[in-house]
Design a protein around this motif. Structure first.
Motif, short mmCIF file in Angstrom:
data_model
loop_
_atom_site.label_atom_id
_atom_site.label_comp_id
_atom_site.label_asym_id
_atom_site.label_seq_id
_atom_site.Cartn_x
_atom_site.Cartn_y
_atom_site.Cartn_z
N PHE A 59 0.78 -0.93 -0.05
CA PHE A 59 0.07 0.07 -0.08
C PHE A 59 0.93 1.16 -0.03
O PHE A 59 0.63 2.22 -0.82
CB PHE A 59 -0.89 -0.16 1.38
N LEU A 60 1.88 1.16 0.66
CA LEU A 60 2.81 2.39 1.14
C LEU A 60 3.57 2.86 -0.24
O LEU A 60 3.55 3.89 -0.90
CB LEU A 60 3.86 2.12 1.93
N LYS A 61 3.97 1.67 -1.23
CA LYS A 61 4.61 1.98 -2.46
C LYS A 61 3.53 2.46 -3.35
O LYS A 61 4.03 3.33 -4.35
CB LYS A 61 5.13 0.57 -2.85
N ARG A 62 2.33 1.92 -3.45
CA ARG A 62 1.32 2.29 -4.35
C ARG A 62 1.12 3.73 -4.01
O ARG A 62 0.95 4.69 -5.13
CB ARG A 62 0.10 1.44 -4.26
N THR A 63 0.94 4.06 -2.91
CA THR A 63 0.71 5.69 -2.53
C THR A 63 1.56 6.43 -2.74
O THR A 63 1.63 7.53 -3.51
CB THR A 63 0.15 5.90 -1.07
N THR A 64 2.97 6.41 -2.46
CA THR A 64 3.96 6.96 -2.82
C THR A 64 4.24 7.32 -4.19
O THR A 64 4.56 8.18 -4.86
CB THR A 64 5.27 6.46 -1.96
N SER A 65 4.16 6.09 -4.95
CA SER A 65 4.24 6.19 -6.47
C SER A 65 3.37 7.07 -7.05
O SER A 65 3.42 7.86 -7.89
CB SER A 65 4.45 4.58 -7.12
N ARG A 66 2.28 6.76 -6.35
CA ARG A 66 1.16 7.94 -7.17
C ARG A 66 1.54 9.28 -6.75
O ARG A 66 1.38 10.17 -7.81
CB ARG A 66 -0.25 7.52 -6.61
N MET A 67 1.77 9.48 -5.50
CA MET A 67 2.25 10.76 -5.41
C MET A 67 3.32 11.42 -6.16
O MET A 67 3.30 12.57 -6.59
CB MET A 67 2.47 11.01 -3.80
N PHE A 68 4.17 10.60 -6.30
CA PHE A 68 5.49 10.74 -7.14
C PHE A 68 5.06 11.14 -8.71
O PHE A 68 5.42 12.45 -9.13
CB PHE A 68 6.36 9.75 -7.51
N TYR A 69 4.15 10.28 -9.06
CA TYR A 69 3.80 10.65 -10.50
C TYR A 69 2.93 11.82 -10.59
O TYR A 69 3.11 12.77 -11.54
CB TYR A 69 3.25 9.36 -11.21
N LYS A 70 2.00 12.15 -9.55
CA LYS A 70 1.26 13.42 -9.70
C LYS A 70 2.12 14.69 -9.60
O LYS A 70 2.14 15.53 -10.24
CB LYS A 70 0.30 13.23 -8.12
N THR A 71 3.17 14.47 -8.48
CA THR A 71 4.03 15.78 -8.37
C THR A 71 4.92 16.03 -9.61
O THR A 71 4.86 17.19 -9.98
CB THR A 71 5.20 15.47 -7.34
#
Ligand code: UDP
Ligand code: MG
Length: 328
Positions: free
Chosen positions: A149-161
């Motif tokens: 879950f952590l990797k998915r959320t951080t990766s989504r944040m990364f792509y958004k940013t």
């Protein structure tokens, strides 16, 4: 009529060579499985009667300290389509992949992870799209349930940013696994920038791009080499390589704060003249602090404008990439 004018500029040769580029770091448990899986899937994907493309597998040993290199070396002896480049130490996946892209000789190149998280079954659909005219075929993960879950959320944040900031957006949820036409690889090989973030470069170069989708499976063997600190470093490389916005934003912020401080100063002066000082010294100190703070940020931002331009210059990316010329 229009049909007659369809472009036939694509140059995928009749019997193409496909290079599969695989960076490996301490993967003695995986390299054998990987080569076997590729061989099986290729045999199944092109049933007898259809001419399969030729394949080469380029393993890039990224300074492994286990038996990875020895195993691949042994595989090279029995299989003429397997090749090995060994780096002198661990340089990281981005560097290893760059070495592999340079060494690959194929008409199309497909970077893959050795852990079979990039399903070989996608190779055929990718090649079909390439032969139909695409120059880059992205493999997009539509299901990342195997990631934490952590990797998915951080990766989504990364792509958004990164896509909010980057001058050119990068493809969301597309890893290094994609098919790159020789033309694209040639451009990548000419790019000299040192803080390499391949996913960013793959998107930046452009070219006719198509997408195939897949659900990302779990790692087959061995364990992930990406700790939190490595992922953070990669994310920072990605953002700083794709945009100078974080440097420049302070020009605006500083200018706004300076202007606001000016307005506030005018208000405080008027207020003090009309109804006397509440606390002696308050007005002058506030004004000085705000104004100087704003000015500081503004000058940092101005510096950022120059540093950003220096960064872009030093990166030395081509000004543009030519896809085709006609009538020369
Ligand atoms: N890898 C590499 N050098 C490194 C770290 C990883 O060449 O310093 C390779 C690794 O062997 C694998 C690929 O990069 O083939 C992806 O690594 P991994 O599967 O550990 O990453 P994850 O899938 O967990 O993001
Ligand atoms: Mg993996």
């Amino acid at each position: 009529m229009i049909e007659d004018f369809k472009l036939h500029s694509h140059t995928a040769p009749a019997e193409p060579l496909i290079s599969i580029v695989v960076p490996v770091y301490n993967e003695e448990d995986s390299v054998g499985h990987f080569a076997a899986a590729i061989r099986t899937v290729i045999a199944e994907s092109w049933p007898t009667g259809e001419t399969a493309p030729r394949f080469e597998i380029v393993f890039v040993d990224d300074g492994s300290c286990d038996a990875t290199a020895a195993i691949v070396r042994a595989m090279c002896r029995v299989d003429r389509t397997i090749r090995l480049i060994s780096l002198s130490r661990n340089f990281g996946k981005e560097a290893a992949l760059s070495a592999g892209l340079r060494a690959a000789t194929g008409d199309a190149v497909i970077p893959m992870d050795v852990d079979l998280q990039d399903p070989p079954e996608l190779i055929r659909p990718m090649i079909d799209k390439w032969q139909a005219g695409a120059q880059i075929v992205n493999a997009k993960r539509i299901d990342r349930l195997q990631d934490s879950f952590l990797k998915r959320t951080t990766s989504r944040m990364f792509y958004k940013t990164i896509n909010a900031l980057a001058e050119h957006p990068i493809a969301v949820d597309v890893g290094d696994f994609r098919l790159l036409d020789r033309a694209a690889v040639a451009v990548l090989n000419e790019m000299t920038e040192r803080c390499r973030f391949n996913k960013g470069l793959f998107s930046w170069i452009g070219f006719r791009t198509e997408t195939v989708e897949y659900a990302r499976p779990a790692r087959q063997a061995g364990s992930t080499k990406w700790g939190v600190s490595r992922l953070v470093a990669l994310a920072l490389d990605g953002i700083t390589a794709s945009t100078t916005f974080p440097l420049r934003v302070w020009t605006m912020v500083g200018a706004i704060i300076s202007l606001a401080a000016f307005a506030y100063a005018a208000f405080l002066i008027a207020y003090t003249i009309i109804s006397g000082a509440d606390t002696p010294g308050y007005a002058s100190i506030m004004v000085a602090v705000l104004f100087l703070g704003g000015l500081n940020l503004f000058s940092v931002g101005l510096m950022g404008e120059y540093v950003g331009r220096i960064a872009v210059q030093v990166r030395g990316r081509p000004l543009y990439v030519v896809a085709e010329t006609v009538g020369f």
